[in-house]
Design a protein around this motif. Structure first.
Motif, PDB file in Angstrom:
ATOM      1  N   ASN A 278     -74.570 -10.575  56.530  1.00 38.45           N
ATOM      2  CA  ASN A 278     -74.923 -10.735  57.943  1.00 38.45           C
ATOM      3  C   ASN A 278     -76.183 -11.593  58.116  1.00 38.45           C
ATOM      4  OD1 ASN A 278     -77.150  -9.041  57.525  1.00 38.45           O
ATOM      5  ND2 ASN A 278     -76.160  -7.256  58.419  1.00 38.45           N
ATOM      6  N   LYS A 279     -76.562 -11.839  59.359  1.00 39.00           N
ATOM      7  CA  LYS A 279     -77.707 -12.712  59.661  1.00 39.00           C
ATOM      8  C   LYS A 279     -79.027 -12.116  59.178  1.00 39.00           C
ATOM      9  CE  LYS A 279     -78.122 -11.104  64.466  1.00 39.00           C
ATOM     10  NZ  LYS A 279     -79.244 -10.226  64.407  1.00 39.00           N
ATOM     11  N   ASP A 280     -79.045 -10.794  58.909  1.00 38.54           N
ATOM     12  CA  ASP A 280     -80.236 -10.137  58.381  1.00 38.54           C
ATOM     13  C   ASP A 280     -80.264 -10.132  56.852  1.00 38.54           C
ATOM     14  OD1 ASP A 280     -81.229  -9.495  60.953  1.00 38.54           O
ATOM     15  OD2 ASP A 280     -79.885  -7.762  61.047  1.00 38.54           O
ATOM     16  N   ALA A 281     -79.350 -10.900  56.240  1.00 41.27           N
ATOM     17  CA  ALA A 281     -79.248 -11.034  54.777  1.00 41.27           C
ATOM     18  C   ALA A 281     -78.867  -9.712  54.116  1.00 41.27           C
ATOM     19  CB  ALA A 281     -80.524 -11.610  54.185  1.00 41.27           C
ATOM     20  N   GLU A 282     -78.076  -8.902  54.819  1.00 37.35           N
ATOM     21  CA  GLU A 282     -77.587  -7.643  54.268  1.00 37.35           C
ATOM     22  C   GLU A 282     -76.135  -7.817  53.855  1.00 37.35           C
ATOM     23  OE1 GLU A 282     -80.144  -4.483  56.915  1.00 37.35           O
ATOM     24  OE2 GLU A 282     -78.316  -5.335  57.778  1.00 37.35           O
ATOM     25  N   LEU A 283     -75.794  -7.213  52.735  1.00 31.86           N
ATOM     26  CA  LEU A 283     -74.466  -7.336  52.165  1.00 31.86           C
ATOM     27  C   LEU A 283     -73.685  -6.051  52.403  1.00 31.86           C
ATOM     28  CD1 LEU A 283     -72.700  -9.172  50.416  1.00 31.86           C
ATOM     29  CD2 LEU A 283     -73.814  -8.202  48.413  1.00 31.86           C
ATOM     30  N   GLY A 284     -72.428  -6.191  52.836  1.00 26.77           N
ATOM     31  CA  GLY A 284     -71.569  -5.035  53.059  1.00 26.77           C
ATOM     32  C   GLY A 284     -70.216  -5.219  52.418  1.00 26.77           C
ATOM     33  N   PHE A 285     -69.696  -4.139  51.796  1.00 26.75           N
ATOM     34  CA  PHE A 285     -68.362  -4.128  51.194  1.00 26.75           C
ATOM     35  C   PHE A 285     -67.531  -3.064  51.902  1.00 26.75           C
ATOM     36  CE2 PHE A 285     -69.953  -5.408  46.649  1.00 26.75           C
ATOM     37  CZ  PHE A 285     -70.329  -6.644  47.125  1.00 26.75           C
ATOM     38  N   ARG A 286     -66.237  -3.346  52.045  1.00 24.94           N
ATOM     39  CA  ARG A 286     -65.335  -2.452  52.769  1.00 24.94           C
ATOM     40  C   ARG A 286     -64.529  -1.581  51.809  1.00 24.94           C
ATOM     41  NH1 ARG A 286     -60.973  -4.483  57.282  1.00 24.94           N
ATOM     42  NH2 ARG A 286     -60.290  -2.425  57.908  1.00 24.94           N
TER      43      ARG A 286
ATOM     44  N   ILE B  92     -74.849  -2.480  50.920  1.00 23.87           N
ATOM     45  CA  ILE B  92     -75.253  -2.563  49.526  1.00 23.87           C
ATOM     46  C   ILE B  92     -76.785  -2.636  49.501  1.00 23.87           C
ATOM     47  CG2 ILE B  92     -75.091  -3.876  47.376  1.00 23.87           C
ATOM     48  CD1 ILE B  92     -72.398  -2.581  48.352  1.00 23.87           C
ATOM     49  N   PRO B  93     -77.441  -1.599  48.950  1.00 24.09           N
ATOM     50  CA  PRO B  93     -78.907  -1.566  48.986  1.00 24.09           C
ATOM     51  C   PRO B  93     -79.537  -2.657  48.114  1.00 24.09           C
ATOM     52  CG  PRO B  93     -77.990   0.571  48.309  1.00 24.09           C
ATOM     53  CD  PRO B  93     -76.875  -0.404  48.348  1.00 24.09           C
ATOM     54  N   ASP B  94     -80.733  -3.053  48.495  1.00 22.37           N
ATOM     55  CA  ASP B  94     -81.463  -4.091  47.763  1.00 22.37           C
ATOM     56  C   ASP B  94     -81.616  -3.769  46.283  1.00 22.37           C
ATOM     57  OD1 ASP B  94     -81.726  -5.433  50.143  1.00 22.37           O
ATOM     58  OD2 ASP B  94     -83.851  -4.973  50.415  1.00 22.37           O
ATOM     59  N   ASN B  95     -81.822  -2.495  45.951  1.00 20.65           N
ATOM     60  CA  ASN B  95     -82.059  -2.136  44.555  1.00 20.65           C
ATOM     61  C   ASN B  95     -80.825  -2.316  43.671  1.00 20.65           C
ATOM     62  OD1 ASN B  95     -80.581   0.054  45.483  1.00 20.65           O
ATOM     63  ND2 ASN B  95     -81.903   1.592  44.560  1.00 20.65           N
ATOM     64  N   MET B  96     -79.674  -2.583  44.258  1.00 20.88           N
ATOM     65  CA  MET B  96     -78.445  -2.811  43.482  1.00 20.88           C
ATOM     66  C   MET B  96     -78.187  -4.299  43.238  1.00 20.88           C
ATOM     67  SD  MET B  96     -75.845  -0.020  45.153  1.00 20.88           S
ATOM     68  CE  MET B  96     -74.470  -0.528  44.123  1.00 20.88           C
ATOM     69  N   LEU B  97     -78.970  -5.168  43.839  1.00 19.69           N
ATOM     70  CA  LEU B  97     -78.667  -6.598  43.808  1.00 19.69           C
ATOM     71  C   LEU B  97     -79.022  -7.288  42.496  1.00 19.69           C
ATOM     72  CD1 LEU B  97     -79.703  -7.548  47.440  1.00 19.69           C
ATOM     73  CD2 LEU B  97     -77.408  -7.077  46.555  1.00 19.69           C
ATOM     74  N   THR B  98     -79.506  -6.538  41.541  1.00 20.57           N
ATOM     75  CA  THR B  98     -79.847  -7.151  40.248  1.00 20.57           C
ATOM     76  C   THR B  98     -78.694  -7.070  39.251  1.00 20.57           C
ATOM     77  OG1 THR B  98     -80.861  -5.079  39.550  1.00 20.57           O
ATOM     78  CG2 THR B  98     -82.324  -6.772  40.474  1.00 20.57           C
TER      79      THR B  98
END
Length: 107
Positions: free
Chosen positions: A40-48, A79-85
């Motif tokens: 999204n525009k807030d740079a947040e990632l979502g999975f369905r 998807i929380p930031d701490n998972m993005l690694t």
């Protein structure tokens, strides 16, 4: 921040050869007529996911429902930031999301 997050999203999608990223202004993936991930525009990632898996992952990830443009996206997990690694793990979760939408009746 958005540019860096887009690069991460592209790297995750690149690990999943069964589908491609779409969208120029709102990056997303879709299959079978359904979107199943987006940035999204807030740079947040979502999975369905299915309702059951969504509830499980919200607890497991210590996360929430995903919102985009102020609206709750039905079936999506933030998807929380701490998972993005761990991109390999995220690619597994994204493939699981793809598998889910492929079980739905095509649109």
């Amino acid at each position: 921040m958005y540019k860096e997050r887009l690069e991460i999203y592209d790297q995750i999608v690149d690990k999943c050869p069964r589908f491609d990223r779409k969208g120029k202004t709102m990056p997303y993936t879709s299959a079978n007529g359904y979107m199943f991930s987006l940035l999204n525009k807030d740079a947040e990632l979502g999975f369905r996911y299915s309702k059951e898996v969504q509830e499980k992952y919200i607890k497991e990830f210590n996360s929430n429902l995903y919102k985009s443009y102020g609206a709750i996206m039905k079936g999506y997990v933030l998807i929380p930031d701490n998972m993005l690694t761990d991109l390999d793990k995220l690619a597994q979760y994204l493939n699981e999301s793809y598998d889910y939408v492929m079980t739905l009746d095509p649109k």
